[in-house]
Motif scaffolding. Structure first.
Motif, short mmCIF file in Angstrom:
data_model
loop_
_atom_site.label_atom_id
_atom_site.label_comp_id
_atom_site.label_asym_id
_atom_site.label_seq_id
_atom_site.Cartn_x
_atom_site.Cartn_y
_atom_site.Cartn_z
N TRP A 146 -25.79 7.76 24.34
CA TRP A 146 -24.42 7.25 24.41
C TRP A 146 -24.17 6.20 23.34
O TRP A 146 -23.10 6.17 22.73
CB TRP A 146 -24.15 6.66 25.79
N SER A 147 -25.13 5.32 23.10
CA SER A 147 -24.92 4.28 22.08
C SER A 147 -24.85 4.89 20.69
O SER A 147 -24.08 4.42 19.83
CB SER A 147 -26.03 3.23 22.16
N ALA A 148 -25.60 5.96 20.45
CA ALA A 148 -25.52 6.65 19.15
C ALA A 148 -24.17 7.33 18.99
O ALA A 148 -23.56 7.28 17.90
CB ALA A 148 -26.65 7.66 19.03
N ASP A 149 -23.68 7.96 20.06
CA ASP A 149 -22.37 8.61 20.00
C ASP A 149 -21.26 7.58 19.80
O ASP A 149 -20.30 7.83 19.06
CB ASP A 149 -22.11 9.41 21.28
N PHE A 150 -21.40 6.44 20.46
CA PHE A 150 -20.41 5.37 20.31
C PHE A 150 -20.39 4.88 18.86
O PHE A 150 -19.32 4.72 18.26
CB PHE A 150 -20.74 4.23 21.27
N ARG A 151 -21.56 4.67 18.29
CA ARG A 151 -21.65 4.22 16.90
C ARG A 151 -21.00 5.23 15.96
O ARG A 151 -20.21 4.86 15.07
CB ARG A 151 -23.11 4.00 16.53
N ASP A 152 -21.30 6.51 16.16
CA ASP A 152 -20.73 7.55 15.30
C ASP A 152 -19.21 7.56 15.40
O ASP A 152 -18.50 7.73 14.39
CB ASP A 152 -21.29 8.92 15.68
N TYR A 153 -18.70 7.39 16.61
CA TYR A 153 -17.25 7.40 16.83
C TYR A 153 -16.59 6.25 16.06
O TYR A 153 -15.60 6.45 15.33
CB TYR A 153 -16.97 7.26 18.33
N VAL A 154 -17.16 5.04 16.21
CA VAL A 154 -16.56 3.85 15.58
C VAL A 154 -16.64 3.94 14.06
O VAL A 154 -15.65 3.68 13.35
CB VAL A 154 -17.25 2.58 16.10
N LEU A 155 -17.80 4.33 13.54
CA LEU A 155 -17.93 4.45 12.09
C LEU A 155 -17.03 5.55 11.55
O LEU A 155 -16.48 5.43 10.44
CB LEU A 155 -19.39 4.73 11.70
N GLY A 156 -16.84 6.59 12.34
CA GLY A 156 -15.95 7.67 11.93
C GLY A 156 -14.50 7.24 11.84
O GLY A 156 -13.69 7.90 11.18
N LYS A 157 -14.16 6.13 12.51
CA LYS A 157 -12.81 5.59 12.44
C LYS A 157 -12.63 4.60 11.29
O LYS A 157 -11.59 3.95 11.16
CB LYS A 157 -12.46 4.89 13.77
N GLY A 158 -13.68 4.47 10.47
CA GLY A 158 -13.56 3.62 9.28
C GLY A 158 -14.07 2.20 9.42
O GLY A 158 -13.89 1.39 8.51
N VAL A 159 -14.71 1.87 10.55
CA VAL A 159 -15.27 0.52 10.71
C VAL A 159 -16.53 0.42 9.86
O VAL A 159 -17.43 1.26 9.98
CB VAL A 159 -15.58 0.23 12.19
N PRO A 160 -16.65 -0.58 9.00
CA PRO A 160 -17.85 -0.73 8.17
C PRO A 160 -19.11 -0.87 9.02
O PRO A 160 -19.10 -1.56 10.05
CB PRO A 160 -17.57 -1.99 7.37
N SER A 161 -20.19 -0.25 8.57
CA SER A 161 -21.43 -0.26 9.36
C SER A 161 -21.97 -1.68 9.53
O SER A 161 -22.54 -2.00 10.59
CB SER A 161 -22.48 0.63 8.70
#
Length: 307
Positions: free
Chosen positions: A87-102
């Protein structure tokens, strides 16, 4: 036949019992709307063979507020431990996919896994948490200009720079909202008949030793802790300092998940390595009026709810 028996029926022992029967405090607490589908509350009720027990509450204990073994089993909390990595990996992918810098995401994630769980001072006043609060402040000003700051007591100093832009903060809110909708039905399926049947029946709670009560929900800070667990919340409701002893009101605020779902800043199972002992939601203050309903006092704790 006497007038007492004109109806042709005789009163049995059960009829006579009902003449004087009063529901126990534990039963009344269990039948509040926010407790009807709660597995721990149900377990506590079934443990009362007398039918006359007072409301059971977790006893206050110093140190971290965590679920006891009984609640860990009742909530099947191991389910979240098994899902956290994915779930934490999916959450990270979702947020980064929205353009939030890593780099910003890593600051956010590490801060909630460490600073948020490291005592009240770091939780509210560390530079990283203040930057997240400032992000909410700026997001609300842009998106809710007439409601921003209305339902939070402690402001964020204007000198505090935000971690996220309003657009990036929106991505955090959207990710939590959408993934809660997508993933938590799996938890309900895992609980089966022992738990709620829908997200609208899944309740979150917050325990606070309040200086006074209000008719409308207001949060003290821009970040507040709610929980799927009950035992830790009951302990937080009884937490006082020598200065506040006798001056506060032990209180629990309960709400169905949808009431806070679009204001979730962090959910412990969505954050890599975040502690799961409270099954915690970190929530931004409301941007609409949410009336509080007072249900009474049970086990010396006031029960409130909002929707």
């Amino acid at each position: 036949m006497s007038a007492d028996h004109d109806d042709g029926e005789e009163r049995d022992e059960y009829d006579i019992f009902l003449d004087t029967w009063q529901p126990s405090e534990r039963l009344l607490l269990s039948t509040l709307p926010h407790n009807l589908s709660d597995p721990l509350t149900r377990q506590r009720l079934l443990a009362d063979s007398s039918g006359a027990a007072s409301a059971e509450r977790a006893a206050f204990a110093p140190g971290p507020k965590v679920m006891g073994d009984e609640e860990i089993d009742a909530r099947a909390s191991d389910f979240f431990a098994q899902q956290q990595k994915k779930w934490s990996a999916d959450f990270r992918d979702y947020v980064l996919g929205k353009g939030v810098p890593s780099a910003k995401f890593e600051t956010y994630s590490v801060s909630f896994a460490t600073s948020w769980t490291d005592g009240r001072k770091r939780r509210q006043d560390s530079p990283e948490m203040l930057a997240v609060k400032a992000s909410i402040r700026d997001f609300d000003r842009l998106c809710y200009p007439n409601q921003a700051r209305r339902y939070v007591i402690n402001a964020v100093d204007e000198s505090i720079a935000p971690l996220f832009t309003p657009e990036e903060m929106a991505a955090i809110f959207q990710a939590n909202n959408g993934l809660l909708e997508a993933f938590l039905p799996d938890y309900l399926d895992h609980l089966g008949d022992e738990g709620p049947g829908s997200l609208g029946e899944l309740y979150v709670r917050r325990g606070v030793f309040m200086p006074k009560h209000d008719l409308v929900r207001r949060e003290l800070h821009y970040l507040s802790s709610y929980s799927l667990a009950l035992g830790p919340v009951e302990q937080f409701a009884q937490t006082w300092t020598p200065a506040t002893q006798g001056l506060g009101i032990p209180s629990i605020f309960s709400a169905p998940l949808p009431a806070i779902q679009n204001r979730v800043v962090a959910f412990a199972p969505f954050i890599e390595n975040m502690d799961l002992s409270q099954l915690e939601f970190v929530v931004a203050p409301p941007v609409e009026e949410m009336p509080l309903e007072h249900h009474g006092v049970f086990g010396n704790i006031h029960e409130f709810s909002f929707r």
